[in-house]
Design a protein around this motif. Sequence first.
Motif, PDB file in Angstrom:
ATOM      1  N   PHE A  20       3.757  43.841  10.366  1.00  0.00           N
ATOM      2  CA  PHE A  20       2.350  43.520  10.076  1.00  0.00           C
ATOM      3  C   PHE A  20       1.630  44.786   9.606  1.00  0.00           C
ATOM      4  CE2 PHE A  20      -2.110  43.018  11.665  1.00  0.00           C
ATOM      5  CZ  PHE A  20      -2.486  41.943  10.882  1.00  0.00           C
ATOM      6  N   SER A  21       1.805  45.871  10.349  1.00  0.00           N
ATOM      7  CA  SER A  21       1.057  47.085  10.004  1.00  0.00           C
ATOM      8  C   SER A  21       1.529  47.673   8.671  1.00  0.00           C
ATOM      9  CB  SER A  21       1.128  48.117  11.137  1.00  0.00           C
ATOM     10  OG  SER A  21       2.465  48.414  11.475  1.00  0.00           O
ATOM     11  N   LEU A  22       2.839  47.642   8.432  1.00  0.00           N
ATOM     12  CA  LEU A  22       3.334  48.138   7.129  1.00  0.00           C
ATOM     13  C   LEU A  22       2.761  47.308   5.987  1.00  0.00           C
ATOM     14  CD1 LEU A  22       7.158  48.687   7.833  1.00  0.00           C
ATOM     15  CD2 LEU A  22       5.465  50.465   7.328  1.00  0.00           C
ATOM     16  N   THR A  23       2.647  46.010   6.224  1.00  0.00           N
ATOM     17  CA  THR A  23       2.165  45.119   5.158  1.00  0.00           C
ATOM     18  C   THR A  23       0.672  45.316   4.919  1.00  0.00           C
ATOM     19  OG1 THR A  23       3.918  43.561   5.705  1.00  0.00           O
ATOM     20  CG2 THR A  23       2.107  42.717   4.371  1.00  0.00           C
ATOM     21  N   LEU A  24      -0.101  45.578   5.991  1.00  0.00           N
ATOM     22  CA  LEU A  24      -1.540  45.810   5.783  1.00  0.00           C
ATOM     23  C   LEU A  24      -1.771  46.967   4.821  1.00  0.00           C
ATOM     24  CD1 LEU A  24      -3.240  45.338   9.277  1.00  0.00           C
ATOM     25  CD2 LEU A  24      -2.957  43.670   7.440  1.00  0.00           C
ATOM     26  N   ASP A  25      -0.889  47.977   4.901  1.00  0.00           N
ATOM     27  CA  ASP A  25      -1.045  49.134   4.001  1.00  0.00           C
ATOM     28  C   ASP A  25      -0.966  48.728   2.525  1.00  0.00           C
ATOM     29  OD1 ASP A  25      -1.449  50.993   5.974  1.00  0.00           O
ATOM     30  OD2 ASP A  25       0.646  51.636   6.079  1.00  0.00           O
ATOM     31  N   LEU A  26      -0.298  47.617   2.245  1.00  0.00           N
ATOM     32  CA  LEU A  26      -0.140  47.197   0.848  1.00  0.00           C
ATOM     33  C   LEU A  26      -1.434  46.682   0.221  1.00  0.00           C
ATOM     34  CD1 LEU A  26       3.245  45.326   1.164  1.00  0.00           C
ATOM     35  CD2 LEU A  26       2.838  47.565   0.168  1.00  0.00           C
TER      36      LEU A  26
END
Length: 482
Positions: free
Chosen positions: A300-306
Amino acid sequence: MPDGTTVDYDGLIPNNVGLSDDLRVRRALETWHPGYIDWWRQMGPEGFQERLVYLRTAVGVGSEGWAKFGFVRMPEYRWGVLLAPAVEDRKIGFGAHKGEPAWQDVPGEYRAMLRRLLVIQGDTEPASVEQQRHLGATAPSQYDMRNLFQVNVEEGRHLWAMVYLLQKYFGRDGREEAEELLRRRSGDQDSPRMLGAFNEATPDWLSFFMFTFFTDRDGKMQLAALAQSGFDPLSRTCRFMLTEEAHHMFVGETGVQRIVQRTCEAMRDAGIDDPTDVERVRALGVIDLPTLQKKANLHFSLTLDLFGNEISTNAANAFNAGLKGRFREDKLTDDHVLVGATYPVLRLRDGMIMREDVPALSALNMRLRDDFVDDASAGVTRWNRVLERAGLEFRLRLPHVAFNRRIGEFAAIHADVDGNLLSEEQWRTRQGSLLPSAADNEFVISLMQPAQAPGAFASWIAPPRIGIDNKPGNFEYVKIEA
Ligand code: BYC
């Protein structure tokens, strides 16, 4: 001329864009094709390139019967250029050009901005194939292996989609960008993929399912925003890509759901009702629920960065220009121009996380991210139904948006999953309980034993309720024996 709904399969490149009459673009794509196939052979699914796989291939772009299923060797998959049918008299739906006819060609003043959007979108597609290339060997079933390969060939087609737009509308620059898309590599030190999450490893199937659940969902949101574009060829391209994308999120959502289900069954059979009794649960050969939560926290957190920065002039410019809209822009009821409008955004102020109203135009990345969070939480609720039905109190959840970030406001601080700020030392102490530790990853990887016989499933995942294309449970989706 093509009628826009049937696909011309006669040439090397299946398409519904009239390539047989467009010699320049056809040549450019045919010149790019061998490099693509080389890339696929080198960087595509390892060890299964010569196997027959039961794959769907798009044969039309209408709403019904757009795909057919059949056995294909992946390098022979018919990648092609498919655009959703044109909408007659389409108008630009937002920004400074709202109400003007949609562009059929690239507006000169927005050329660079549009090219950048296409290149970023294009770059993610081969990146995900590269990230997933080792997973075939440890597939928990033939059904899952086939789904992996389906996702992979369709990401390959999505690369074709962006390359077509670059080759058709951007001349020499477009050709150079198309070459670069085949040259960058996920995780490469010197020539990495453009966005952070696409340089992370996907070492195991739990990561794959979380990636398709979260990161492919960023794909859905970004494609939905680009599908609103005033540049009509991009809109039509993205609309068709979204048809394929739905399956990718299905793979992620049901993959995790089946893991949760299997864990619940194994716990029930062993009489364990404390999900935090990790060692006993793991001894059953299933993935414990706290580890699932930690993996969800990570992806989730890695994807928010996108979604980029909270405050972004790039996003405002793309919206004003009519190139990238909001999620379901055409269903929203405001003025679609947003001058003077505000949007609430979480920001870091005096060491605290506060909600602040900012100009809506500069907060468009956040608006899309909020829509993403809503969409993802609906999926998490469906995972939790499995836990509810099993009579467990444990619930999976999404962490706070400030947790574990590398882009934007919260990159500078540490926060826990509830959004409480943590000191460097507190973060170091608690990290192992919030994100997968080396031992968690090792355990998950230890479970990744292949189950290759038709109808067989690894110990840690339940079979699906229904087969692909309604096939029975023991269907041979991949002819493993050459
Ligand atoms: N990593 O103004 P900002 C998919 C850069 S996934 C590295 O906030 P913007 C798929 C940014 O480039 C969907 N750099 O940026 C899923 C900018 O640099 P420049 C992919 C980052 O433009 C699974 C600077 O920071 N599609 O399809 O508003 C499998 C300032 O930032 C990152 C798209 O993303 C990052 N995470 O927002 C397969 C759609 N974030 O230009 C496929 C197209 C920001 O100042 N892309 N930066 O040097 C966009 O719309 C936007 O570029 C972004 C970033 C949303 C990515």
